[in-house]
Design a protein around this motif. Structure first.
Motif, mmCIF file in Angstrom:
data_model
loop_
_atom_site.group_PDB
_atom_site.id
_atom_site.type_symbol
_atom_site.label_atom_id
_atom_site.label_comp_id
_atom_site.label_asym_id
_atom_site.label_seq_id
_atom_site.Cartn_x
_atom_site.Cartn_y
_atom_site.Cartn_z
ATOM 1 N N VAL A 1 5.812 2.719 3.443
ATOM 2 C CA VAL A 1 6.448 4.035 3.502
ATOM 3 C C VAL A 1 6.472 4.496 4.954
ATOM 4 O O VAL A 1 5.449 4.537 5.628
ATOM 5 N N GLN A 2 7.653 4.825 5.452
ATOM 6 C CA GLN A 2 7.785 5.256 6.839
ATOM 7 C C GLN A 2 7.596 6.754 6.958
ATOM 8 O O GLN A 2 6.990 7.236 7.898
ATOM 9 N N GLN A 3 8.133 7.487 6.002
ATOM 10 C CA GLN A 3 8.014 8.946 6.058
ATOM 11 C C GLN A 3 8.344 9.519 4.699
ATOM 12 O O GLN A 3 9.201 8.995 3.992
ATOM 13 N N VAL A 4 7.674 10.592 4.369
ATOM 14 C CA VAL A 4 7.983 11.312 3.143
ATOM 15 C C VAL A 4 8.220 12.757 3.522
ATOM 16 O O VAL A 4 7.424 13.342 4.242
ATOM 17 N N GLY A 5 9.324 13.310 3.089
ATOM 18 C CA GLY A 5 9.543 14.714 3.432
ATOM 19 C C GLY A 5 10.851 15.215 2.875
ATOM 20 O O GLY A 5 11.619 14.456 2.276
ATOM 21 N N THR A 6 11.089 16.511 3.087
ATOM 22 C CA THR A 6 12.358 17.069 2.636
ATOM 23 C C THR A 6 13.453 16.505 3.532
ATOM 24 O O THR A 6 13.182 16.025 4.640
ATOM 25 N N GLY B 1 0.800 -1.215 0.000
ATOM 26 C CA GLY B 1 0.000 0.000 0.000
ATOM 27 C C GLY B 1 0.836 1.269 0.000
ATOM 28 O O GLY B 1 0.891 1.980 0.993
ATOM 29 N N ILE B 2 1.490 1.528 -1.098
ATOM 30 C CA ILE B 2 2.315 2.733 -1.189
ATOM 31 C C ILE B 2 1.445 3.889 -1.699
ATOM 32 O O ILE B 2 0.811 3.760 -2.750
ATOM 33 N N ASP B 3 1.418 5.008 -0.947
ATOM 34 C CA ASP B 3 0.738 6.219 -1.407
ATOM 35 C C ASP B 3 1.783 7.294 -1.550
ATOM 36 O O ASP B 3 2.560 7.541 -0.623
ATOM 37 N N LEU B 4 1.789 7.922 -2.712
ATOM 38 C CA LEU B 4 2.827 8.918 -2.941
ATOM 39 C C LEU B 4 2.352 9.863 -4.028
ATOM 40 O O LEU B 4 1.781 9.435 -5.021
ATOM 41 N N ASP B 5 2.579 11.140 -3.801
ATOM 42 C CA ASP B 5 2.185 12.132 -4.787
ATOM 43 C C ASP B 5 3.426 12.911 -5.164
ATOM 44 O O ASP B 5 3.982 13.622 -4.326
ATOM 45 N N VAL B 6 3.881 12.753 -6.369
ATOM 46 C CA VAL B 6 5.132 13.391 -6.783
ATOM 47 C C VAL B 6 4.819 14.442 -7.818
ATOM 48 O O VAL B 6 4.108 14.183 -8.793
ATOM 49 N N GLU B 7 5.351 15.642 -7.587
ATOM 50 C CA GLU B 7 5.064 16.711 -8.533
ATOM 51 C C GLU B 7 6.028 16.662 -9.695
ATOM 52 O O GLU B 7 7.117 16.107 -9.602
ATOM 53 N N ASP B 8 5.596 17.269 -10.764
ATOM 54 C CA ASP B 8 6.427 17.336 -11.959
ATOM 55 C C ASP B 8 7.759 18.003 -11.631
ATOM 56 O O ASP B 8 7.812 19.033 -10.980
ATOM 57 N N GLY B 9 8.848 17.353 -12.019
ATOM 58 C CA GLY B 9 10.162 17.945 -11.842
ATOM 59 C C GLY B 9 10.779 17.691 -10.480
ATOM 60 O O GLY B 9 11.892 18.128 -10.220
ATOM 61 N N GLU B 10 10.091 16.982 -9.624
ATOM 62 C CA GLU B 10 10.653 16.701 -8.306
ATOM 63 C C GLU B 10 11.741 15.643 -8.394
ATOM 64 O O GLU B 10 11.685 14.742 -9.227
ATOM 65 N N TYR B 11 12.712 15.755 -7.477
ATOM 66 C CA TYR B 11 13.742 14.725 -7.374
ATOM 67 C C TYR B 11 13.438 13.925 -6.116
ATOM 68 O O TYR B 11 13.598 14.395 -5.003
ATOM 69 N N ILE B 12 12.928 12.719 -6.337
ATOM 70 C CA ILE B 12 12.514 11.888 -5.216
ATOM 71 C C ILE B 12 13.572 10.826 -4.975
ATOM 72 O O ILE B 12 14.006 10.149 -5.920
ATOM 73 N N VAL B 13 14.030 10.682 -3.750
ATOM 74 C CA VAL B 13 14.957 9.599 -3.449
ATOM 75 C C VAL B 13 14.246 8.584 -2.578
ATOM 76 O O VAL B 13 13.626 8.931 -1.577
#
Ligand SMILES: Nc1ncnc2c1ncn2[C@@H]1O[C@H](COP(=O)(O)OP(=O)(O)O)[C@@H](O)[C@H]1O
Ligand SMILES: [Mg+2]
Lengths: 719, 345
Positions: free
Chosen positions: B212-217, B21-33
């Protein structure tokens, strides 16, 4: 028949060993007798020999030798002193054996014999064997269907037509074989060769006989084999067959027999070839006098009585009264027959005659055209060997070559560094010496011997040096136009076509299956893999025999399946070996069945070493399945597949078994490849070993050239 | 160019569940690691996005379009494999142009595109070599170049730097950052190296056992780790976790003297980063076991009591000696739930 021959070829090795052991046997018994009898005839011979031994105190050893290798074994063993004292054989090879010095004259005639027993065994005014029994074709019929057998060919045709309907036949015989055609040939007044040994195949009588045979064949299944003939009789689907006494025991039904009918247009009897079996005293035996005594005993009244009673033989001894009607028919038939020619030249007529027969029975050629071609074929085959050549120029060239070789070697040895290294590694040479010796004995010597044989002609047991004449004849297509299946050029083209189409199919099917086996949705992968490798694991001659019978025109599964698939409601009647395209296709199918597993295994192995993510990368790059295969998988398979393809093409180029056993060159030798053609020259066209060896050398040169070319194309050394 | 949305994405192989159950919203041009320990499902997630693996449940949208059932070629994503997966029988030029070649683009266009990118990545002199004739770093750049030439909507990098040596890895990190600034394309970058994550990411996704444990900068993750897993995973040397009990505005670490002035009642877990500990004063005492000098700083390995270890980072030159007992003051303390490990407010 061919199947049996192939098996017997395998037995040959065993026979060679047996030959080496033969002297030991000879000392174990006073007299050694070779024969090729089976069953009742063997029992009869044993009983007769025992009777003889009782009376004289001789010990006699009977050695049963397989029929297929009988002649060749005699011809190799007797000159070496390993042969028997006495052997039992038909008179057909008398001329050849006499010339080879295998025989001792038989001495006096043992009592009275029916004609033409003595005449058939007499050459140059001397008797060469004691006659034993007659064997020839006769008319065998079903007494439940036929009351009175036909007495003329007109009656035969009428009766045959009347009885042929709904899968039943009036008359069936092996119409495509010269031996079975011979009665008509003689009855119409023809002969295979004249007194001078010249072929006489294009006479009016020959054309008439062939025309008549075609009329009979129109009422028969196409080109029935011996097995098919007897099974039709056994099933009650053939009212009459033409066959010899050797077939009677296999028929498993009541039989009656009659002599073959009179040929209506000429009023002459249809005369089959007659085999006179005789006891021959071998040259270089231990005790020729005792052997001659035994021969006389076997041939005489006492021996004949036993052979007739126990062995059911139609004995030549005229004082013995035949004990049943079939034996009487055989004796009657012997009186109206043609002794099998003892002149080896008759061999040259068979191949052409056989081709003419099959062409006419198939309806592809008119009898007069077919026989004209057969005559020409026989004339060329009969042509004497090339004139002897002066060996000196060849000797000088050979000596110069040897000198040049030695010179080159010496030149290289002048390099002190090389000499020093050779000294340092001297013990290492010792290590490879056994393997080197084996290579020399097993590869180099046979190869050089074979190549040397190509410079000689073998004609009726005699060798003569002819230099490069064979090569010139072959390459310039001196005897046949280049478009004839007999020419080297034609066969070379067929062989290349054969090789290219085979290897292409092997690779396409092998790679496709390997790719399929890798798909994740394929279950039972191990089972599939094992099943698909199976065709490779089965000895190829067995597979070839199976496919041969699958392609049979009447009872083959292929025609039946095609009939089903095309919704015909019955089996198709395609005679697969009647045209080049279908015969070639049959061979190709068989060899593809044999060949794809190797390519599949190589591909499976090579696929293991291609990282999966390369294909995934291509997939993400947007390549479809075909593009992935074409641009990624295939190029990466190449390093493994290329050597396999080159190896496979060399194997296929020389795939004798499939050609020999499946199409046997049919039709008219057009599906023959170089290696099988070489075999024909060596073994079925008058033992032209030199000519055959020249073929072998040419095959070697073609493959040598090919391997150079393959290396160049591959850009590296793969072979 | 496109944003990517993952909605309740599940991936199972038979009965083993890899992504839960991965939920993730990535914006255009983002660099996601994407970071996480080995085997946590990072590559699987990337392969699901690429279309190399079928998605068991949930939806995946690229540029607002549901792509679950589209083949890789239809998704317009480019992937750099950990092994680089260069086609060994093709030159660098053909490797880089392969995607355009199979898309049947004109030769001239392919040549131009390849040469542009080659110039960008300093690959021009290598264009006619085979991959076997390149060094590891050069191969890595070719793999990058192959991805860039296509101008895809999304880049997927699976541990692209893990096969490089330390200095090259550092160099390439900078270069990647640079490239992203120029191209402004959405990137999913998988790594198990948290330094890579912190330096490159606009946002980091921490993955553990398919969740997913955490999403953030990077800042958020470092400053406010959502749980003990993120706390220990992000930051080097890693955070020390100590069980403690709080009562009436003070917290005492189990088995130790000295109280910290912190809110919270009852059992909890304290997280202390080495960089947040001041040595020389404070309520805690610890004996120096080992001193590890890193040049500009030193790490003091401290023994606070039975089973209570702590690392403190101090500037060099450091006067302390092993065996010495020092006072310690945690400047920042992260508090986590004793059982769930969730961050306490
Ligand atoms: N084809 C597969 N079948 C079963 N399990 C798999 C398969 N591929 C990966 N896994 C499992 O999924 C988990 C995550 O793998 P992966 O995504 O490669 O981890 P990582 O985060 O190290 O890249 C691992 O436990 C692995 O064993
Ligand atoms: Mg991984």
């Amino acid at each position: 028949m061919k199947a049996r021959r192939a098996l017997q070829a395998l037995l040959l090795c065993g026979v060679v060993v047996a030959c080496l052991l033969a002297p030991t046997w000879a000392h174990a018994a006073d007299l050694t007798v070779w024969h090729a009898y089976r069953g009742a005839e063997e029992a009869a011979l044993r009983e007769a020999v025992d009777r003889f031994a009782e009376g004289r105190g001789h010990r006699v050893r009977l050695v049963s030798v397989s029929f297929g290798v009988y002649d060749s074994k005699l011809e190799t063993a007797i000159p070496r002193g390993n042969g028997p004292d006495l052997f039992i054989a038909a008179q057909g090879n008398l001329g050849k054996w006499r010339r080879m010095g295998l025989l001792v004259p038989a001495g006096d005639v043992s009592g009275e014999h029916r004609d033409p027993a003595i005449e058939a065994l007499t050459e140059g005014g001397e008797l060469w064997g004691q006659p034993l029994a007659f064997k020839s074709l006769m008319l065998i019929y079903d007494p439940e269907v036929i009351d009175t057998p036909p007495r003329t060919t007109d009656e035969l045709l009428a009766l045959s037509a009347a009885l042929t309907e709904d899968g039943r036949y009036g008359l069936v015989y092996e119409a495509g074989t010269p031996f079975y055609h011979a009665p008509w040939m003689h009855g119409f007044g023809g002969a295979a060769i004249d007194e001078m040994g010249e072929p006489t195949l294009d006479t009016r009588a020959q054309v008439d006989a062939l025309t008549f045979a075609a009329e009979l064949a129109a009422l028969m299944p196409t080109a029935p084999s011996a097995d098919r003939v007897s099974s039709l009789y056994t099933e009650g689907r053939a009212a009459m067959i033409i066959d010899g006494p050797w077939r009677v025991a296999d028929l498993g039904r009541r039989v009656a027999a009659a002599p073959l009918p009179l040929v209506s247009p000429t009023g002459e009897p249809a005369r089959p070839y007659l085999t006179v079996e005789a006891a021959f005293v071998a040259a270089r035996g231990q005790d020729p006098e005792a052997a001659a005594e035994l021969a006389s005993f076997l041939s005489g009244v006492d021996g004949a009585q036993i052979r007739q009673e126990v062995g059911r033989q139609a004995v030549t001894a005229s004082r013995v009264v035949p004990s049943d009607p079939i034996l009487q028919v055989q004796l009657d038939q012997a009186a109206r027959s043609e002794p099998l020619p003892t002149d080896p030249e008759v061999q040259s007529a068979w191949e052409g005659l056989a081709r003419a027969l099959r062409q006419v029975l198939r309806g592809t050629v008119l009898p007069d055209r077919a026989m004209a071609a057969a005559q020409q074929h026989a004339t060329v085959l009969r042509r004497p060997p090339p004139p002897p050549a002066n060996p000196w120029p060849y000797g000088i060239v050979l000596a110069l070559l040897a000198l040049a070789g030695l010179g080159a070697l010496g030149y290289r040895l002048r390099d002190p560094d090389l000499r020093r290294r050779m000294l340092v590694h001297a013990p290492d040479y010792l290590w490879i010496a056994p393997a080197g010796l084996a290579m020399v004995v097993l590869v180099v010597v046979p190869f050089l011997t074979g190549a040397a044989v190509a410079l000689f002609a073998h004609h009726q047991g005699e060798w003569s040096f002819v230099g490069l004449a064979h090569f010139i004849d072959i390459l310039l297509a001196r005897d046949w136009p280049i478009t004839s299946p007999m020419s080297f050029g034609f066969t070379l083209v067929v062989t290349v076509l054969w090789t290219v189409s085979n290897v292409t199919l092997h690779v396409v099917i092998g790679v496709a299956l390997a790719m399929l086996l890798r798909e994740p949705w394929v279950g039972l992968r191990g089972v599939w893999r094992a099943l698909l490798i199976l065709p490779w694991a089965v000895p190829n001659y067995i597979t070839a025999l199976i496919w041969r019978s699958l392609f049979d025109a009447q009872v083959g599964a292929i025609n039946a399946i095609l009939g089903l698939l095309l919704l015909r409601g019955e089996a198709l009647q395609i005679d697969w070996f009647s045209s080049f395209a279908t015969g070639f296709a049959a061979n190709l199918t068989t060899n593809t069945w044999l060949g794809f597993p190797f390519m599949m295994v190589v591909t499976l192995g090579a696929l293991q070493s291609i990282p999966r993510d390369l294909e995934e990368a291509a997939e993400v790059d947007g390549a479809g399945a075909w593009q992935r295969f074409r641009h990624v998988t295939w190029p990466m398979l190449m390093p493994a597949l290329l050597p396999a393809m080159i190896l496979g093409s060399v194997w296929t180029f020389n795939m004798f078994n499939v050609i020999y056993l499946v199409s046997a060159g049919e039709p008219d030798g057009s599906t023959e490849i170089l290696i099988s053609e070489a075999y024909r020259w060596a073994f079925s066209r008058g033992n032209r070993y030199g000519y055959a060896a020249a073929y072998a050398v040419l095959i070697f040169l073609v493959l040598l050239f090919y391997s150079r070319l393959a290396n160049r194309l591959a850009g590296r050394k793969v072979l | 160019m496109a944003g990517v949305t993952l909605n309740g994405l599940y991936k199972r192989y038979g009965s083993t569940s890899v992504l839960e159950g991965i939920d993730l919203d990535v914006e255009d041009g983002e660099y996601i690691v994407l970071v996480g320990p080995s085997g946590c499902g990072k590559s699987t997630l990337l392969r699901c996005i690429a279309g190399l693996e079928e998605i068991t449940a949930g939806t995946l949208e690229i540029g607002g379009r549901r792509v679950n059932d589209l083949s890789p070629r239809a998704r317009n994503v480019a992937m750099v494999f950990q092994s680089y997966a260069l086609y060994p029988h093709m030159t660098v030029r053909r490797n880089m142009g392969f995607a355009l070649e199979v898309a049947r683009r004109p030769k001239a266009e392919i040549r131009e595109a390849v040469e542009d990118v080659a110039a960008m990545l300093d690959l021009v002199p290598l264009l006619d070599r085979l991959p076997g004739q390149l060094s590891g770093g050069q191969r890595q750049r070719v793999a990058m170049g192959r991805a860039i030439v296509r101008r895809p909507d999304v880049f997927l990098f699976d541990e692209p730097l893990s096969n490089l040596d330390a200095s090259l890895r550092h160099h390439m990190r900078v270069e990647l950052k640079h490239l992203h600034r120029r191209l402004q394309t959405t990137v999913f970058h998988v790594t198990h190296d948290q330094v890579e994550a912190l330096t490159l990411a606009d946002r980091i996704v921490v993955l553990h056992q398919g969740v997913v444990q955490q999403v953030g900068t990077p800042r958020e993750l470092f400053d406010r780790p959502a749980n003990t897993f993120v706390g220990t995973f992000i930051g080097s040397p890693s955070m020390a976790l100590l069980p403690a009990v709080g009562a009436g505005g003070t917290v005492r670490i189990d088995g130790l003297e000295g109280e910290l002035e912190l809110p919270g009642e009852g059992a909890m877990t304290l997280g202390l980063r080495p960089t947040d500990i001041e040595v020389g004063r404070g309520p805690l005492r610890g004996q120096i076991e080992v001193i590890e000098s890193l040049g500009a700083e030193a790490l003091l390995h401290l023994d606070l009591g039975p089973d209570r270890k702590l690392v403190a980072q101090v500037p060099e030159p450091c006067q302390a000696q092993p065996g010495e007992v020092v006072s310690l003051l945690p400047r920042v303390v992260h508090r986590f739930h004793a059982e769930t490990g969730e961050r306490l407010p």
